[in-house]
Design a protein around this motif. Structure first.
Motif, short mmCIF file in Angstrom:
data_model
loop_
_atom_site.label_atom_id
_atom_site.label_comp_id
_atom_site.label_asym_id
_atom_site.label_seq_id
_atom_site.Cartn_x
_atom_site.Cartn_y
_atom_site.Cartn_z
N ASP A 1 8.52 9.24 -6.03
CA ASP A 1 8.40 8.05 -6.87
C ASP A 1 6.98 7.53 -6.71
O ASP A 1 6.65 6.88 -5.73
N ASP A 2 6.13 7.85 -7.67
CA ASP A 2 4.70 7.57 -7.55
C ASP A 2 4.29 6.36 -8.38
O ASP A 2 3.17 6.25 -8.83
N LEU A 3 5.20 5.43 -8.61
CA LEU A 3 4.85 4.23 -9.35
C LEU A 3 4.14 3.26 -8.42
O LEU A 3 4.72 2.79 -7.44
N PRO A 4 2.88 2.94 -8.67
CA PRO A 4 2.16 2.03 -7.77
C PRO A 4 2.69 0.60 -7.92
O PRO A 4 3.28 0.23 -8.94
N ALA A 5 2.48 -0.19 -6.89
CA ALA A 5 2.82 -1.61 -6.98
C ALA A 5 2.03 -2.24 -8.13
O ALA A 5 0.94 -1.77 -8.48
N ARG A 6 2.56 -3.31 -8.68
CA ARG A 6 1.95 -3.90 -9.87
C ARG A 6 0.54 -4.44 -9.61
O ARG A 6 -0.24 -4.59 -10.55
N ASP A 7 0.24 -4.71 -8.36
CA ASP A 7 -1.10 -5.24 -8.07
C ASP A 7 -2.10 -4.15 -7.70
O ASP A 7 -3.21 -4.44 -7.26
N ILE A 8 -1.72 -2.87 -7.86
CA ILE A 8 -2.64 -1.76 -7.59
C ILE A 8 -3.07 -1.13 -8.90
O ILE A 8 -2.23 -0.65 -9.68
N LEU A 9 -4.35 -1.13 -9.15
CA LEU A 9 -4.91 -0.43 -10.32
C LEU A 9 -5.33 0.96 -9.89
O LEU A 9 -6.17 1.12 -9.01
#
Length: 359
Positions: free
Chosen positions: A33-41
């Motif tokens: 699951d490679d979805l980054p946290a919302r605060d990571i660009l």
């Protein structure tokens, strides 16, 4: 390491004898699951969006194309042959890696303190960053060791406080073909998990201007994410090296006992139909072998229908940049450079850099 990512040892022995052997292997989960946290660009470019995120106090995982990074470094898994003082033409200049397996950024990526076989794919698609001009306290998470003749401070992965934000920069390919590259997928996952955790607190600040200085300006083809193919290429001298923005790397046709004869061609895909007015050709800079003499240039909206050449002629044996302008701008997606002959009548062709000119 985290469950699903581990190093194992395979041991084979012959019963009743003292003979035994063992091999280290690395095991990775088939999916992550490679979805980054919302605060990571997650971004490839240190562009206005990335800089704004850092200035606003956000987190940035920067994964630049190796060719966008400045410096005369070259990534490789194998160590240097002796040194570049005695063998100056070799591109390999490092002696392996140094890293800290206990660093939380590597918590989900099993590794020793040094490079082992799981680093092979990562290193061969990397470009060590020269960190000499960054603050002395910055310690890379993954550090290639330079040839002792140069003895530069290099980094493949490092973290820093930049402006009000936090950055991880990885100068290896953690973007392309991840479904078939489990090691790259796992390292990317490990870095993102670290950045999403409370442990992500880079101890060293780096000025934004110093970070920008690590990059060379991308060419127009790089900005378009153009691709290129060739009729022939020698291992280590692939067509992509002709548009990588680095004049020290070259495309070269296959050479050996059965080198294919002219003509040779490079075909650039601009990814969409665009208006163009010509191209520039930089011959290889280290020697004259493969420099193009007679040439033709084509452009087309379709890869299968070229029509007559838009330009042609003959170049001399020189290292100087050559510019070819069309009689008038044209709209095309594909641009083809055909090498009809070589300056010494050899069957080779080589290009250091090819750039397509916008209007």
């Amino acid at each position: 390491a985290a469950p699903g990512a581990c190093r194992a040892t395979l041991t084979v022995s012959v019963p009743g004898t003292p003979y035994t052997n063992d091999w280290q292997i690395w095991v990775y989960p088939p999916r992550l699951d490679d979805l980054p946290a919302r605060d990571i660009l997650v971004t490839r470019a240190l562009d206005d969006t990335a800089q704004a995120r850092l200035q606003q106090g956000g987190k940035v995982l920067l994964l630049p194309r190796p060719s966008w990074l400045a410096g005369d470094t070259s990534g490789a898994f194998e160590p240097i042959f002796w040194n570049r003082l005695w063998f100056p033409t070799q591109t390999v200049h490092t002696l392996g890696l140094l890293c800290d397996p206990a660093h939380p950024a590597l918590a989900a990526f099993p590794t020793d303190t040094h490079s082992n076989w799981q680093w092979w794919d990562l290193c061969r698609s990397s470009k060590p960053i020269i960190l000499d001009d960054l603050p002395a306290g910055l310690s890379p998470i993954v550090q290639p060791i330079d040839d002792w003749n140069a003895c530069r401070k290099l980094g493949l992965v490092f973290e820093a406080q930049v402006e009000r934000g936090k950055l991880v920069l990885a100068a290896l390919d953690l973007v392309t073909d991840l479904e078939r590259r489990p090691v790259a997928r796992q390292l990317r996952h490990s870095l993102l998990a670290y950045m999403a955790s409370p442990q992500f607190a880079p101890p060293t600040s780096v000025p934004l201007a110093s970070l920008r200085a690590l990059f060379r300006s991308p060419t127009w083809l790089q900005q378009l994410e153009a691709t290129v193919r060739a009729d022939s290429q020698h291992p280590g001298y692939e067509a992509a090296r002709a548009i990588d923005g680095d004049p020290d790397t070259i495309w070269h046709t296959a050479y050996g006992p059965q080198s294919p004869a002219h003509p040779h061609e490079l075909v650039v895909d601009l990814q969409a139909v665009r208006e163009i007015r010509g191209l520039t050709y930089l011959p290889r800079q280290d020697m004259s072998n493969g420099r193009i003499a007679r040439y033709e240039v084509y452009a087309s909206a379709e890869d299968s229908r070229w029509g007559p050449p838009l330009a042609g002629g003959a170049w001399t044996d020189t290292h100087a940049l050559q510019t070819v302008l069309f009689p008038h701008p044209v709209r095309a997606r594909y641009v083809k450079l055909v090498a009809v002959s070589e300056v010494h009548a050899q069957p080779f062709a080589a290009v250091a850099e090819l750039e397509v000119l916008p209007p």
